[in-house]
Scaffold this motif. Structure first.
Motif, PDB file in Angstrom:
ATOM      1  N   ALA A 197       0.624   3.378  -0.764  1.00 17.60           N
ATOM      2  CA  ALA A 197       1.398   4.239   0.090  1.00 17.60           C
ATOM      3  C   ALA A 197       1.354   5.603  -0.376  1.00 17.60           C
ATOM      4  O   ALA A 197       1.128   5.989  -1.368  1.00 17.60           O
ATOM      5  CB  ALA A 197       2.916   3.651  -0.407  1.00 17.60           C
ATOM      6  N   SER A 214       1.211   4.096  -5.237  1.00 16.29           N
ATOM      7  CA  SER A 214       1.692   4.994  -4.320  1.00 16.29           C
ATOM      8  C   SER A 214       1.182   6.247  -4.971  1.00 16.29           C
ATOM      9  O   SER A 214       1.148   6.641  -6.059  1.00 16.29           O
ATOM     10  CB  SER A 214       3.381   4.946  -4.279  1.00 16.29           C
ATOM     11  OG  SER A 214       3.875   5.353  -5.531  1.00 16.29           O
ATOM     12  N   VAL A 250       7.064   3.006  -0.414  1.00 21.63           N
ATOM     13  CA  VAL A 250       6.667   3.350  -1.976  1.00 21.63           C
ATOM     14  C   VAL A 250       7.038   2.220  -2.610  1.00 21.63           C
ATOM     15  O   VAL A 250       5.797   1.581  -3.537  1.00 21.63           O
ATOM     16  CB  VAL A 250       7.378   4.550  -2.345  1.00 21.63           C
ATOM     17  CG1 VAL A 250       6.974   4.599  -3.755  1.00 21.63           C
ATOM     18  CG2 VAL A 250       6.869   5.626  -1.490  1.00 21.63           C
ATOM     19  N   HIS A 269       3.509   9.254   0.116  1.00 13.29           N
ATOM     20  CA  HIS A 269       4.851   9.994   0.261  1.00 13.29           C
ATOM     21  C   HIS A 269       4.992  11.378   0.061  1.00 13.29           C
ATOM     22  O   HIS A 269       4.233  11.789  -0.929  1.00 13.29           O
ATOM     23  CB  HIS A 269       5.741   8.990  -0.528  1.00 13.29           C
ATOM     24  CG  HIS A 269       5.787   9.154  -1.921  1.00 13.29           C
ATOM     25  ND1 HIS A 269       6.596   9.966  -2.466  1.00 13.29           N
ATOM     26  CD2 HIS A 269       5.221   8.458  -2.930  1.00 13.29           C
ATOM     27  CE1 HIS A 269       6.402   9.907  -3.984  1.00 13.29           C
ATOM     28  NE2 HIS A 269       5.167   8.916  -4.089  1.00 13.29           N
TER      29      HIS A 269
END
Ligand code: MV4
Length: 448
Positions: A30, A48, A42, A32
């Protein structure tokens, strides 16, 4: 098959892609912004990477950050979802030159379909019906007026770089044409950095009906039927359904064959949607092609049984489509309501903390969302907080099921569009399938 995919998106679509990856045994990364550190995409991804501050331009649109995130995590492919970089040909290009597979069509296909005048010419070349209108861009006012007179009023002036409702002007009669033409050009220049416009005959009360296709890299292209997306307001879709009440098997085949012909002409690969306008006589005309997975893809998934996101990943990895056209049957009926954090009547965003969240369930109900109790809806992104999708044997049963599901859907702390959806589902015209893109204008008084 890929071992690891980076998802260059947020919210429900990022979760949707993570779910597909997990079921395919693919690891996920992920990305972000700082505003999304506590988000579910996330949490559910294997890894992430924070790619920047809240503003999209510095995070979800930040190409160098996203490419670096893929490189440091050894992701072999990037799924762009919808919005953000999904239809950015330079991003697809940069992925490819970095040796990262862009899960979508070629940069050339994205670029071609992003130019709405070239897309129109390409559709024509493929034998797809287009509305009477200009051949390419119109630059000279006198030529434009002559053409408009030939077409007959009303006409619509559209920005070549527009799409999705941005940069259009309807002209009702010759007296207002010249100023509308100049304003359309200057608005297009201001909004897109490109003043080019083209002209079409205007259909007054069209339906918006779109065909889902998917293509593998071996030249197989399959159409997955239509979605009716006429219930929209200010070019934001509110409700989508599959199939359309107005489309029978013969018309579906005709539209599907046209969509495939267009896709074949441009050597299209991966998932795509061909949008059509349909008039009262069920004539259909090419409008635009969307070169991404769409928000409303679940209604197609439910009536075909195809997992579109898994299939996107499979074909991007070089595998053939897992089905043929003959395998596709449209069965039952599906409806999607987009639940936005908005004031229900004014449709203005209502960000804030969701203090209670109870999504509906039970037979035939699917909720695609990244929201939860105590989730803080950031003000930086779009206001959709959930897609409520139902499936049933018939349209009538799907409407009853949607009303039941909307009643169960508890969202507290922010205003939502749930009351607006209930009102639409109770409307006799909606229930009879008597709808057009003008439905909401009749329903809610036009914006003041
Ligand atoms: C049109 C049209 C009528 N006639 N073109 C809106 C979005 C952009 N893709 C093109 N749009 C339209 N093009 C002709 N020749 C009406 C619209 C339109 C519309 C289309 C689909 C869904 C909602 C709409 C709302 C207003 C106008």
């Amino acid at each position: 098959m890929f071992k690891k995919i980076l998802i260059a998106n947020r919210g429900e679509i990022a979760l949707r892609v993570i779910r597909a990856c997990k079921e395919l045994g693919i690891k996920t990364v992920a990305v972000h912004s700082t505003a999304d550190a506590n988000s579910l995409h996330v949490r559910f991804a294997d890894q992430s990477v924070c790619i920047g501050p809240p503003k999209s331009s510095e995070s979800y649109l930040n190409v160098p950050s996203i490419i670096s995130a893929a490189e440091i995590t050894d992701a072999e492919a990037i799924h762009p979802g919808y919005g953000f970089l999904a239809e950015n040909p330079s991003f697809a290009e940069v992925c490819n030159s970095a040796g990262i597979k862009f899960i979508g069509p070629s940069p050339e296909s994205i670029k071609l379909m992003g130019d709405k005048a070239r897309a129109r010419e390409t559709a024509k070349k493929a034998g797809v019906p287009i509305l009477p209108g200009s051949e390419g861009v119109m630059t000279e006012e006198t030529d434009a007026i002559a053409l408009a007179r030939d077409l007959g009023f009303p006409v619509i002036i559209k920005a070549v770089a527009g799409g999705g409702g941005k940069g259009m002007r309807v002209v009702m009669d010759e007296a207002e044409f010249a100023s509308a033409f100049m304003m359309a050009q200057s608005e297009a220049l201001a909004a897109f950095g490109n003043a080019d416009v083209y002209i079409e005959k205007y259909i007054t009360q069209p339906r918006h009906i779109e065909i889902q296709i998917i293509a593998d890299e071996k030249g197989n292209i399959v159409s997955l039927g239509e979605r009716e997306c006429s219930i929209q307001r200010r070019h934001q879709k509110l409700i989508e359904e599959a199939p359309s009440v107005i489309v029978d098997a013969a018309l579906r085949k005709k539209m599907g064959d046209m969509a495939i012909a267009l896709a074949r002409t441009v050597k299209y690969r991966n998932a795509g949607t061909i949008e059509f306008l349909m008039d009262e006589n069920r004539n259909f005309y090419f409008m635009e092609m969307n070169t991404r997975v769409q928000v409303e893809h679940p209604v197609t998934e439910l009536v075909t049984g195809v997992d579109l996101v898994k299939e996107q990943i499979r074909v991007a990895s070089g595998l053939p489509l897992s089905f043929t056209q003959d395998d596709i049957r449209i069965k039952g009926h599906s409806i999607e309501c987009r639940v936005n954090a908005e004031c229900p009547d004014k449709f203005i965003p209502s960000p804030g903390t969701i203090t209670a969240f109870n999504p509906p369930g039970g037979p035939g109900v699917r909720v695609d969302t990244a929201a939860y109790t105590q989730y803080l809806i950031p003000p930086y992104y779009d206001s959709m907080i959930a897609k409520l999708i139902v499936y049933a044997d018939t349209r009538d049963a799907a409407i009853m099921r949607m009303k039941r599901a909307l009643d169960e859907f508890i969202i507290e702390g922010v205003k939502t569009t749930i009351p607006a959806h209930k009102k639409i589902l109770d409307d006799p015209d909606f229930q009879q399938g008597n709808i057009s893109t003008k439905f909401m204008e009749r329903y809610y008084s036009p914006p003041s």
